[in-house]
Design a protein around this motif. Sequence first.
Motif, PDB file in Angstrom:
ATOM      1  N   ALA A 227       0.829  -1.201   0.000  1.00 59.83           N
ATOM      2  CA  ALA A 227       0.000   0.000   0.000  1.00 59.83           C
ATOM      3  C   ALA A 227       0.870   1.260   0.000  1.00 59.83           C
ATOM      4  O   ALA A 227       0.517   2.266  -0.638  1.00 59.83           O
ATOM      5  N   LEU A 228       1.999   1.214   0.698  1.00 55.02           N
ATOM      6  CA  LEU A 228       2.905   2.362   0.707  1.00 55.02           C
ATOM      7  C   LEU A 228       3.485   2.603  -0.683  1.00 55.02           C
ATOM      8  O   LEU A 228       3.540   3.744  -1.162  1.00 55.02           O
ATOM      9  N   VAL A 229       3.906   1.533  -1.352  1.00 53.83           N
ATOM     10  CA  VAL A 229       4.436   1.663  -2.711  1.00 53.83           C
ATOM     11  C   VAL A 229       3.357   2.191  -3.649  1.00 53.83           C
ATOM     12  O   VAL A 229       3.616   3.067  -4.483  1.00 53.83           O
ATOM     13  N   ARG A 230       2.149   1.681  -3.508  1.00 57.89           N
ATOM     14  CA  ARG A 230       1.047   2.135  -4.362  1.00 57.89           C
ATOM     15  C   ARG A 230       0.727   3.600  -4.094  1.00 57.89           C
ATOM     16  O   ARG A 230       0.443   4.372  -5.017  1.00 57.89           O
ATOM     17  N   GLU A 231       0.780   4.009  -2.830  1.00 58.43           N
ATOM     18  CA  GLU A 231       0.531   5.407  -2.467  1.00 58.43           C
ATOM     19  C   GLU A 231       1.575   6.324  -3.101  1.00 58.43           C
ATOM     20  O   GLU A 231       1.276   7.422  -3.557  1.00 58.43           O
ATOM     21  N   ALA A 232       2.841   5.859  -3.136  1.00 56.02           N
ATOM     22  CA  ALA A 232       3.933   6.687  -3.647  1.00 56.02           C
ATOM     23  C   ALA A 232       4.029   6.673  -5.162  1.00 56.02           C
ATOM     24  O   ALA A 232       4.427   7.669  -5.769  1.00 56.02           O
ATOM     25  N   THR A 233       3.676   5.549  -5.791  1.00 54.97           N
ATOM     26  CA  THR A 233       3.940   5.388  -7.221  1.00 54.97           C
ATOM     27  C   THR A 233       2.695   5.207  -8.072  1.00 54.97           C
ATOM     28  O   THR A 233       2.774   5.303  -9.306  1.00 54.97           O
ATOM     29  N   GLY A 234       1.573   4.889  -7.444  1.00 55.07           N
ATOM     30  CA  GLY A 234       0.355   4.626  -8.201  1.00 55.07           C
ATOM     31  C   GLY A 234       0.248   3.211  -8.705  1.00 55.07           C
ATOM     32  O   GLY A 234      -0.738   2.850  -9.355  1.00 55.07           O
ATOM     33  N   GLU A 235       1.237   2.370  -8.408  1.00 49.92           N
ATOM     34  CA  GLU A 235       1.255   0.976  -8.876  1.00 49.92           C
ATOM     35  C   GLU A 235       1.568   0.041  -7.721  1.00 49.92           C
ATOM     36  O   GLU A 235       2.251   0.425  -6.762  1.00 49.92           O
ATOM     37  N   ASP A 236       1.124  -1.206  -7.836  1.00 49.97           N
ATOM     38  CA  ASP A 236       1.524  -2.222  -6.873  1.00 49.97           C
ATOM     39  C   ASP A 236       3.019  -2.495  -6.987  1.00 49.97           C
ATOM     40  O   ASP A 236       3.629  -2.293  -8.046  1.00 49.97           O
ATOM     41  N   PHE A 237       3.601  -2.971  -5.909  1.00 50.98           N
ATOM     42  CA  PHE A 237       5.024  -3.280  -5.881  1.00 50.98           C
ATOM     43  C   PHE A 237       5.330  -4.430  -6.831  1.00 50.98           C
ATOM     44  O   PHE A 237       4.699  -5.483  -6.787  1.00 50.98           O
ATOM     45  N   SER A 238       6.307  -4.221  -7.708  1.00 48.24           N
ATOM     46  CA  SER A 238       6.735  -5.264  -8.635  1.00 48.24           C
ATOM     47  C   SER A 238       8.191  -5.046  -9.003  1.00 48.24           C
ATOM     48  O   SER A 238       8.804  -4.042  -8.607  1.00 48.24           O
ATOM     49  N   ALA A 239       8.744  -5.960  -9.781  1.00 51.57           N
ATOM     50  CA  ALA A 239      10.130  -5.838 -10.242  1.00 51.57           C
ATOM     51  C   ALA A 239      10.222  -5.142 -11.596  1.00 51.57           C
ATOM     52  O   ALA A 239      11.326  -4.982 -12.126  1.00 51.57           O
ATOM     53  N   ASP A 240       9.109  -4.708 -12.162  1.00 48.48           N
ATOM     54  CA  ASP A 240       9.113  -4.188 -13.533  1.00 48.48           C
ATOM     55  C   ASP A 240      10.034  -2.984 -13.700  1.00 48.48           C
ATOM     56  O   ASP A 240      10.806  -2.906 -14.670  1.00 48.48           O
ATOM     57  N   ALA A 241       9.946  -2.033 -12.802  1.00 52.63           N
ATOM     58  CA  ALA A 241      10.776  -0.825 -12.933  1.00 52.63           C
ATOM     59  C   ALA A 241      12.255  -1.178 -12.825  1.00 52.63           C
ATOM     60  O   ALA A 241      13.094  -0.609 -13.528  1.00 52.63           O
ATOM     61  N   PHE A 242      12.569  -2.130 -11.944  1.00 56.21           N
ATOM     62  CA  PHE A 242      13.965  -2.531 -11.792  1.00 56.21           C
ATOM     63  C   PHE A 242      14.496  -3.195 -13.053  1.00 56.21           C
ATOM     64  O   PHE A 242      15.597  -2.870 -13.526  1.00 56.21           O
ATOM     65  N   THR A 243      13.731  -4.118 -13.620  1.00 60.76           N
ATOM     66  CA  THR A 243      14.218  -4.807 -14.821  1.00 60.76           C
ATOM     67  C   THR A 243      14.331  -3.834 -15.992  1.00 60.76           C
ATOM     68  O   THR A 243      15.272  -3.924 -16.786  1.00 60.76           O
ATOM     69  N   ASP A 244      13.411  -2.873 -16.083  1.00 58.63           N
ATOM     70  CA  ASP A 244      13.524  -1.853 -17.129  1.00 58.63           C
ATOM     71  C   ASP A 244      14.776  -0.996 -16.912  1.00 58.63           C
ATOM     72  O   ASP A 244      15.500  -0.689 -17.871  1.00 58.63           O
ATOM     73  N   TYR A 245      15.010  -0.615 -15.679  1.00 62.96           N
ATOM     74  CA  TYR A 245      16.142   0.247 -15.342  1.00 62.96           C
ATOM     75  C   TYR A 245      17.482  -0.409 -15.668  1.00 62.96           C
ATOM     76  O   TYR A 245      18.340   0.174 -16.339  1.00 62.96           O
ATOM     77  N   VAL A 246      17.684  -1.651 -15.197  1.00 63.77           N
ATOM     78  CA  VAL A 246      18.987  -2.291 -15.441  1.00 63.77           C
ATOM     79  C   VAL A 246      19.158  -2.637 -16.916  1.00 63.77           C
ATOM     80  O   VAL A 246      20.274  -2.593 -17.449  1.00 63.77           O
ATOM     81  N   THR A 247      18.068  -2.980 -17.603  1.00 65.59           N
ATOM     82  CA  THR A 247      18.160  -3.287 -19.028  1.00 65.59           C
ATOM     83  C   THR A 247      18.610  -2.059 -19.809  1.00 65.59           C
ATOM     84  O   THR A 247      19.498  -2.139 -20.666  1.00 65.59           O
ATOM     85  N   GLU A 248      18.021  -0.907 -19.498  1.00 69.36           N
ATOM     86  CA  GLU A 248      18.392   0.320 -20.195  1.00 69.36           C
ATOM     87  C   GLU A 248      19.805   0.769 -19.828  1.00 69.36           C
ATOM     88  O   GLU A 248      20.619   1.082 -20.707  1.00 69.36           O
ATOM     89  N   LYS A 249      20.107   0.795 -18.545  1.00 73.98           N
ATOM     90  CA  LYS A 249      21.402   1.312 -18.094  1.00 73.98           C
ATOM     91  C   LYS A 249      22.561   0.452 -18.586  1.00 73.98           C
ATOM     92  O   LYS A 249      23.521   0.961 -19.184  1.00 73.98           O
ATOM     93  N   TYR A 250      22.491  -0.843 -18.347  1.00 73.12           N
ATOM     94  CA  TYR A 250      23.618  -1.706 -18.695  1.00 73.12           C
ATOM     95  C   TYR A 250      23.608  -2.085 -20.168  1.00 73.12           C
ATOM     96  O   TYR A 250      24.663  -2.394 -20.728  1.00 73.12           O
ATOM     97  N   GLY A 251      22.441  -2.025 -20.785  1.00 73.50           N
ATOM     98  CA  GLY A 251      22.412  -2.210 -22.228  1.00 73.50           C
ATOM     99  C   GLY A 251      23.164  -1.102 -22.932  1.00 73.50           C
ATOM    100  O   GLY A 251      23.928  -1.346 -23.880  1.00 73.50           O
ATOM    101  N   ALA A 252      22.987   0.132 -22.463  1.00 72.57           N
ATOM    102  CA  ALA A 252      23.711   1.258 -23.045  1.00 72.57           C
ATOM    103  C   ALA A 252      25.192   1.223 -22.690  1.00 72.57           C
ATOM    104  O   ALA A 252      26.054   1.506 -23.535  1.00 72.57           O
TER     105      ALA A 252
END
Length: 508
Positions: free
Chosen positions: A476-501
């Motif tokens: 609920a805290l994560v949803r309150e802060a981000t509008g989404e349920d807690f998941s690994a999606d943002a992390f996998t997107d972040y590392v894919t973009e950062k280390y891919g580049a």
Amino acid sequence: MATEPSTAETPEAYDQLLSKVKRINNVEAASMLLSWDQQVMMPEGGTPARSQQLSTLSALQHELLTEEEVGDLLDELEGETLSPEREAVVREVRRDYERAVRVPTDLVERISQKTSEALPIWEQAKAENDWSQFAPHVEELVDLKRQYAEHVDPDADPYEVLFADYEPCLSLERAEEILTEIRETLVPMIDEIRDSETPITTDAFSGQFDTEVQEEVAREALTMLGYPWERGRLDTSSHPFSTGTQFDARVTTRFKAEDPIDALTATIHEFGHATYNLGLPDDAYATPLGEHRGLSVHESQSRLWENHVGRSQAFWERFLPTMAEYFPTIEEMTPREAYESVNQVYEDNPIRVEADELTYHLHIVLRFEIERALIAGELSVEDVPEVWNDKMEEYLGFRPETDAEGCLQDIHWSHGSFGYFPTYSLGSAMAAQLFQAAEADLGDVDALTREGEFDTLREWLRENVHRHGQRYETNALVREATGEDFSADAFTDYVTEKYGALYDLERV
């Protein structure tokens, strides 16, 4: 938002309960301060007295929490109409009470005493590279923690019971789902990186760097990030950690002459923990609304500042000139070289706290599997070094040369902290989700970093995470802060973009 709204309708039972909770939490805070002293300032010969002191405080805290009157007050409040904040306080106290009341006070006292005794033994065993010195204490702690879990819930997986001490609001099943997604993303990515022929700078910080000067650099970094020295301090310890409250949040780090980045990133990591503590509302001190949500959220704060800020190119564009003032040998280094060097993916680094951002999580998987097997009775303590080395070879491609580089490197088992390690990876996933939301609200956070403007991000985190204390459960805290349920999606997107580049991977 008022953390403790005052109304005439406040039940007397609530005020009585809150008064008791404050006493309990102040005893815990005193224990944390004594533990900090043991790891930082206490003379070597102080362990026999300190173990008794900590054991007594643990027993007192447990006795206060499990008083019959606490249960009666909770029962009295069961049907009351309360504000959402007060409902949260009652919810959190009830959770702690229901777990604690099942555990005998003498077992709590024994666990505390054993962990206090085990700490200096771990330090000595690590210094002498000798697991056999530490193993009997691990065996005792595993047994004590099994007993503890059995008392809390005899029908549950004992490791799940222990995990809930550190992450009370996420099921172990949900945690494993997130950890699995992280692992399935990282393993092929790491293989692809190791096959990459894209050259990056890996030795920008090679050489010798005076440790006393490194401490000055660490203080400069803390000041730049906005650490309030009137409510904190920096010290050294054998294993970096942070402890404290919104009034006194202390950080420690350690220094290596051959690796100035180790101390710097550890210091920034612990700054994240301290900033969370300092961001909790002052007027809710010693109540659940003034306490952190749990270690997954706590680790999200440290991993956010360490990785999303401290390992960004924008950070090095800002901080490298300051660091070069202290170390003239790096005057010619470019921010890009610094960025590449601090983000390189290692081939053979055995130490978790020195690991790169990707292989770090394989270190966590290894520990998670080993301690779960220990608690389940599927692995004997004497076999830990061999199993550790086998898993490190399987997951990371090499074997540690010593136990100090292997199974003795972490302090956690000396504290009896079985179930803690998964929160590091959960925190990393949460950090990415929070940082993504901060960028959506604040715009270009890298631009703020380049300008040395860290207050904006810190205040965003305070507003969206810190000030709530335990008002919300984790998801609920994560949803309150981000509008989404807690998941690994943002992390996998972040590392894919950062280390891919960074490594010019095909997935970009």
